[in-house]
Design a protein around this motif. Structure first.
Motif, PDB file in Angstrom:
ATOM      1  N   ILE A 122       0.834  -1.215   0.000  1.00 18.36           N
ATOM      2  CA  ILE A 122       0.000   0.000   0.000  1.00 18.36           C
ATOM      3  C   ILE A 122       0.863   1.257   0.000  1.00 18.36           C
ATOM      4  O   ILE A 122       0.671   2.160  -0.830  1.00 18.36           O
ATOM      5  CB  ILE A 122      -0.968  -0.013   1.204  1.00 18.36           C
ATOM      6  N   VAL A 123       1.827   1.328   0.930  1.00 21.56           N
ATOM      7  CA  VAL A 123       2.694   2.519   1.016  1.00 21.56           C
ATOM      8  C   VAL A 123       3.517   2.666  -0.260  1.00 21.56           C
ATOM      9  O   VAL A 123       3.658   3.767  -0.795  1.00 21.56           O
ATOM     10  CB  VAL A 123       3.605   2.444   2.268  1.00 21.56           C
ATOM     11  N   GLY A 124       4.045   1.554  -0.775  1.00 22.62           N
ATOM     12  CA  GLY A 124       4.824   1.588  -2.019  1.00 22.62           C
ATOM     13  C   GLY A 124       4.013   2.106  -3.193  1.00 22.62           C
ATOM     14  O   GLY A 124       4.495   2.914  -3.992  1.00 22.62           O
ATOM     15  N   PHE A 130       2.172   9.097  -6.117  1.00 24.23           N
ATOM     16  CA  PHE A 130       2.067  10.517  -5.776  1.00 24.23           C
ATOM     17  C   PHE A 130       3.408  11.235  -5.620  1.00 24.23           C
ATOM     18  O   PHE A 130       3.484  12.447  -5.804  1.00 24.23           O
ATOM     19  CB  PHE A 130       1.262  10.697  -4.478  1.00 24.23           C
ATOM     20  N   VAL A 131       4.479  10.498  -5.258  1.00 24.92           N
ATOM     21  CA  VAL A 131       5.739  11.171  -4.921  1.00 24.92           C
ATOM     22  C   VAL A 131       6.920  10.705  -5.775  1.00 24.92           C
ATOM     23  O   VAL A 131       7.551  11.514  -6.465  1.00 24.92           O
ATOM     24  CB  VAL A 131       6.085  10.980  -3.411  1.00 24.92           C
ATOM     25  N   LEU A 132       7.224   9.418  -5.721  1.00 26.85           N
ATOM     26  CA  LEU A 132       8.506   8.933  -6.241  1.00 26.85           C
ATOM     27  C   LEU A 132       8.644   9.051  -7.758  1.00 26.85           C
ATOM     28  O   LEU A 132       9.623   9.624  -8.250  1.00 26.85           O
ATOM     29  CB  LEU A 132       8.745   7.489  -5.783  1.00 26.85           C
ATOM     30  N   ILE A 133       7.689   8.505  -8.507  1.00 23.38           N
ATOM     31  CA  ILE A 133       7.795   8.553  -9.968  1.00 23.38           C
ATOM     32  C   ILE A 133       7.703   9.996 -10.477  1.00 23.38           C
ATOM     33  O   ILE A 133       8.538  10.415 -11.292  1.00 23.38           O
ATOM     34  CB  ILE A 133       6.767   7.615 -10.652  1.00 23.38           C
ATOM     35  N   PRO A 134       6.745  10.811  -9.986  1.00 19.96           N
ATOM     36  CA  PRO A 134       6.721  12.216 -10.423  1.00 19.96           C
ATOM     37  C   PRO A 134       8.002  12.982 -10.076  1.00 19.96           C
ATOM     38  O   PRO A 134       8.495  13.780 -10.870  1.00 19.96           O
ATOM     39  CB  PRO A 134       5.510  12.800  -9.682  1.00 19.96           C
TER      40      PRO A 134
END
Length: 197
Positions: A122-124, A130-134
């Motif tokens: 879920i966290v991944g 929302f955060v890592l890929i962008p």
């Protein structure tokens, strides 16, 4: 006496963190995910250490593991990958350790690992979406479409950011958590004797 106990605790955290950092160097690509998602088994010593030494030790080991790995291998993701590894690692080991700490038994270890696995997935997923890929896209001036295209090459079902997370990130984290959980269950009893000295 207290000083000796503290030194032993610090030494155990240091050794397990270093072992985790070394295991991060050995990465395996997975057939269904873009090449920047690579499986490593660095959570095994951290999980064993967190079960033996407690949740706070788990967070410290996750942090140290990533700092040591940066010294050994540097970064190719402008620290996004290392940040992701720290956050998702904590999401995995903390629920497992908190449940196991309540009552140390095989049953609570299994429940803890199952909850840790669910938490990691879920966290991944949320962090990647929302955060890592962008953030990775922005830091490297790499359009999201290019990153998604890397996923489409290996899996035609990946057509946008949501399907990248569903068909690559979530199965990746499920495989990682399951493999690390199984190995931890096989090793923990043997290794915990040394960690409780």
């Amino acid at each position: 006496m207290k000083k000796t106990v503290n030194l032993k605790y610090i030494a155990k955290i240091g050794i397990l963190s270093a072992l985790g950092a070394v295991l991060m160097l050995f990465e395996l690509p997975l057939w269904f995910a873009p090449p920047f998602y690579k499986l490593d088994f660095s959570e095994i010593p951290i999980l064993i250490g967190t079960f033996a030494l407690g949740p706070l030790a788990g967070v410290l080991m996750e942090l140290l593991k990533n700092l040591i790995n940066l010294l050994l291998d540097g970064t190719t993701t402008a620290f996004v990958g290392e940040f992701a590894n720290f956050v998702t690692g904590c999401a995995f080991v903390l629920p497992a350790a908190l449940i196991y700490k309540h009552r140390k038994s095989l049953k609570t270890a299994l429940i803890g690992l199952a909850c840790g696995t669910a938490s990691l997935i879920i966290v991944g997923a949320l962090m990647n979406y929302f955060v890592l890929i962008p953030t990775f896209s922005e830091f490297y001036h790499l359009p999201l479409e290019t990153i998604i295209g890397m996923g489409t090459k290996v899996n035609p079902a990946i057509t946008d950011l949501k399907t990248l997370v569903v068909f690559a990130v979530m199965p990746f984290n499920l495989i990682k958590a399951t493999a690390c959980s199984v190995v931890t269950l096989l090793l923990y009893k043997r290794v915990s004797k040394i960690l409780h000295i």
